[in-house]
Design a protein around this motif. Structure first.
Motif, mmCIF file in Angstrom:
data_model
loop_
_atom_site.group_PDB
_atom_site.id
_atom_site.type_symbol
_atom_site.label_atom_id
_atom_site.label_comp_id
_atom_site.label_asym_id
_atom_site.label_seq_id
_atom_site.Cartn_x
_atom_site.Cartn_y
_atom_site.Cartn_z
ATOM 1 N N GLU A 89 29.457 26.873 54.560
ATOM 2 C CA GLU A 89 29.899 25.509 54.866
ATOM 3 C C GLU A 89 29.854 24.627 53.629
ATOM 4 O OE1 GLU A 89 28.266 25.556 59.502
ATOM 5 O OE2 GLU A 89 27.435 24.158 58.038
ATOM 6 N N ILE A 90 28.828 24.805 52.810
ATOM 7 C CA ILE A 90 28.723 24.023 51.568
ATOM 8 C C ILE A 90 29.886 24.346 50.642
ATOM 9 C CG2 ILE A 90 27.361 23.745 49.447
ATOM 10 C CD1 ILE A 90 24.854 24.064 51.208
ATOM 11 N N ASN A 91 30.209 25.648 50.518
ATOM 12 C CA ASN A 91 31.341 26.042 49.666
ATOM 13 C C ASN A 91 32.651 25.455 50.186
ATOM 14 O OD1 ASN A 91 29.726 27.512 47.928
ATOM 15 N ND2 ASN A 91 30.005 29.441 49.040
ATOM 16 N N ALA A 92 32.804 25.472 51.529
ATOM 17 C CA ALA A 92 34.022 24.901 52.113
ATOM 18 C C ALA A 92 34.112 23.403 51.823
ATOM 19 C CB ALA A 92 34.056 25.159 53.611
ATOM 20 N N LEU A 93 32.975 22.708 51.920
ATOM 21 C CA LEU A 93 32.957 21.273 51.623
ATOM 22 C C LEU A 93 33.253 21.010 50.150
ATOM 23 C CD1 LEU A 93 29.882 20.139 53.754
ATOM 24 C CD2 LEU A 93 32.286 19.607 54.182
ATOM 25 N N LYS A 94 32.728 21.879 49.282
ATOM 26 C CA LYS A 94 33.011 21.725 47.854
ATOM 27 C C LYS A 94 34.504 21.902 47.577
ATOM 28 C CE LYS A 94 28.521 23.125 45.968
ATOM 29 N NZ LYS A 94 27.793 24.158 45.171
ATOM 30 N N GLU A 95 35.091 22.912 48.238
ATOM 31 C CA GLU A 95 36.527 23.143 48.054
ATOM 32 C C GLU A 95 37.332 21.959 48.600
ATOM 33 O OE1 GLU A 95 36.435 28.042 48.396
ATOM 34 O OE2 GLU A 95 37.331 26.824 49.966
ATOM 35 N N LYS A 96 36.904 21.452 49.739
ATOM 36 C CA LYS A 96 37.597 20.289 50.308
ATOM 37 C C LYS A 96 37.492 19.087 49.383
ATOM 38 C CE LYS A 96 37.749 17.390 54.453
ATOM 39 N NZ LYS A 96 37.172 17.165 55.798
ATOM 40 N N LYS A 97 36.295 18.885 48.817
ATOM 41 C CA LYS A 97 36.095 17.781 47.893
ATOM 42 C C LYS A 97 36.989 17.935 46.662
ATOM 43 C CE LYS A 97 32.598 15.526 45.016
ATOM 44 N NZ LYS A 97 31.186 15.576 44.562
ATOM 45 N N ALA A 98 37.032 19.164 46.115
ATOM 46 C CA ALA A 98 37.872 19.415 44.942
ATOM 47 C C ALA A 98 39.339 19.167 45.269
ATOM 48 C CB ALA A 98 37.670 20.853 44.459
ATOM 49 N N SER A 99 39.763 19.574 46.494
ATOM 50 C CA SER A 99 41.151 19.349 46.892
ATOM 51 C C SER A 99 41.459 17.859 46.995
ATOM 52 C CB SER A 99 41.405 20.044 48.230
ATOM 53 O OG SER A 99 42.704 19.760 48.703
ATOM 54 N N LEU A 100 40.552 17.104 47.614
ATOM 55 C CA LEU A 100 40.769 15.661 47.762
ATOM 56 C C LEU A 100 40.786 14.960 46.403
ATOM 57 C CD1 LEU A 100 38.534 14.961 50.885
ATOM 58 C CD2 LEU A 100 41.030 15.029 50.787
ATOM 59 N N GLU A 101 39.892 15.398 45.506
ATOM 60 C CA GLU A 101 39.881 14.813 44.164
ATOM 61 C C GLU A 101 41.169 15.120 43.421
ATOM 62 O OE1 GLU A 101 35.048 14.866 43.329
ATOM 63 O OE2 GLU A 101 36.362 16.367 42.405
ATOM 64 N N GLY A 102 41.671 16.371 43.621
ATOM 65 C CA GLY A 102 42.946 16.729 42.993
ATOM 66 C C GLY A 102 44.092 15.897 43.537
#
Length: 450
Positions: A157-170
């Motif tokens: 779940e943490i990895n998924a949130l990190k990926e989501k955060k990176a996507s939103l930042e992008g």
């Protein structure tokens, strides 16, 4: 009483005395036997308490006279099984008795020995303690496994949130740059006054996906909040793709899935494929599953009179396709699409060897994080230069090798293998060391070659 009567009564009295004497002798014999049996039982019980296990058979014949009997008959007695444990031998009983043979064998007392019962109870108590200890250890192991599973889920779940955060930042960065271009006049976008549609219109103008939907032929970014996360291993790996989303059930139920192992005898009648590629700029994207190069205007191919435009190419390591059960170091998949939405993929197999200058603009500009991309306007990429000089191929009908595993894809796998340098290979595998779907069942499909 008269004398004749007295004389007649005398024999009767003698007979009566003899009768009582006989009864006394018989009673004495019975009593002697009973006493002997009781004595044997007492001795056996006493010896069983002491835990003696050996039996000693002793035979002794003795003729003992009855000193007090004065003329009584001497009886021969044979006594067997008398144990010598420091006790005096018992004297022969008065009267005549049958010789008695006794053989003593160590047998447990009825109901079990008291010593054995105590030992068994102690052993049972120890077993109970051992079982309780093992149960406690099992409970601890179970608790540790449960904590391990929960930790793995939290990590996912943490990895998924990190990926989501990176996507939103992008996305935030892309939108900010797009707004600057619009304000400076470098880019023109038709934006309506409806605030509910403004973001979608801006994303469409900037070439971004709408609410997480990828462009045709593209992989969807892993961090997109509207997409189910899938991977190449673990609980979201290929064997579970069909269960992650109802629309992906074809990943398990489809009859023409890709990739496959190209082995056996192949048919003829290969369709004609002509190449109409041209030089183009590239945008290199890390989409969370592979490195993908989007092609601006790179031409395409023609199959049976239908034109397929080159949209993008991406990589898998090792190669997803196998030839006679053997995979190569890597494969590049060139994804094409016709105007009516049909897909065609050309697979270019690659092994480590010489440097590949055609792929240099891609490998030199690979983003390190998911959802990041880099524009390479002067890439000058021409797919003609990526394909080997000899373009013989295997052809079959298949599917996408990633979810949603859509079927109806025309596949062409080139027989000749190209090269990439070990440095290029290492640069890619540092990001994606393994991203290949296992080979799928052929299910009687026709495979042709030229």
């Amino acid at each position: 009483m008269s004398e004749p009567a007295a004389e007649a009564a005398a024999p009767a009295a003698d007979n009566k005395k003899k009768k009582w004497l006989m009864i006394g002798l018989i009673g004495g014999g019975v009593l002697l036997i009973v006493l002997s049996v009781v004595l044997a039982v007492v001795l056996s019980h006493g010896k069983s308490k002491k835990g003696q296990s050996k039996a000693h058979d002793t035979e002794q014949q003795a003729e003992e006279g009855d000193a007090e009997g004065g003329g009584e008959e001497h009886a021969d007695a044979e006594e067997h099984g008398k144990k010598e444990e420091g006790h005096e031998k018992p004297k022969a009983e008065h009267g005549s008795a049958e010789p008695e043979h006794t053989t003593e064998t160590h047998k447990p007392a009825e109901g079990g020995k008291p010593g054995d019962e105590a030992a068994l109870k102690a052993e049972a108590d120890q077993l109970k303690q051992d079982i309780a200890k093992l149960q406690h250890e099992m409970d601890q192991q179970t608790e540790m496994l449960t904590l391990s599973d929960e930790a793995a889920k939290l990590k996912s779940e943490i990895n998924a949130l990190k990926e989501k955060k990176a996507s939103l930042e992008g996305d935030k960065q892309k939108l900010a740059e797009g707004v600057k271009q619009i304000r400076s006049g470098e880019k023109k976008c038709a934006i309506s006054g409806n605030p509910d549609k403004r973001l979608d219109e801006l994303r469409a103008c900037l070439g971004m996906s709408q609410h997480g939907e990828s462009k045709p032929g593209e992989h969807k970014p892993a961090g997109d909040s509207h997409e189910v996360h899938w991977s190449y291993n673990g609980e979201n790996g290929p064997e579970f793709w069909a269960k992650l989303k109802p629309e992906w059930k074809v990943c398990a139920e489809g009859r023409t899935q890709s990739p496959i192992n190209l082995v056996g005898k192949f048919g003829s009648g290969v369709p004609a494929l002509s190449y109409e590629y041209k030089s183009s700029a590239l945008t290199v994207v890390n989409n969370g599953h592979t490195i993908q190069a989007n092609v601006a205007e790179g031409g395409g191919v023609v199959l049976d009179g239908k034109r397929y435009k080159l949209l993008q190419f991406h990589f898998h390591t090792p190669s997803e396709e196998q030839i006679n059960g053997r995979a190569n170091d890597m494969v590049a998949h060139l994804v094409h699409k016709s105007e009516d939405g049909k897909l065609l993929v050309i697979g270019v197999l690659l092994n480590r060897g010489k440097d590949n200058p055609v792929l240099k603009p891609v490998f030199d500009n690979m983003p390190g994080k998911a959802s990041e991309e880099k524009a390479v306007p002067n890439a000058g990429f021409d797919a003609n230069r990526l394909l080997p000089a000899s373009r013989n191929y295997f052809h079959y009908d298949g599917s996408l090798t990633t979810p949603p595993c859509s079927e109806g894809v025309k596949w062409f796998v080139l027989k000749n293998v190209g090269n990439i340098s070990p440095k290029q290979y290492d640069a890619y595998t540092q990001l994606y060391p393994y991203n290949a779907r296992p080979v799928q069942a052929v299910n009687g499909r026709a495979i042709v070659e030229n």
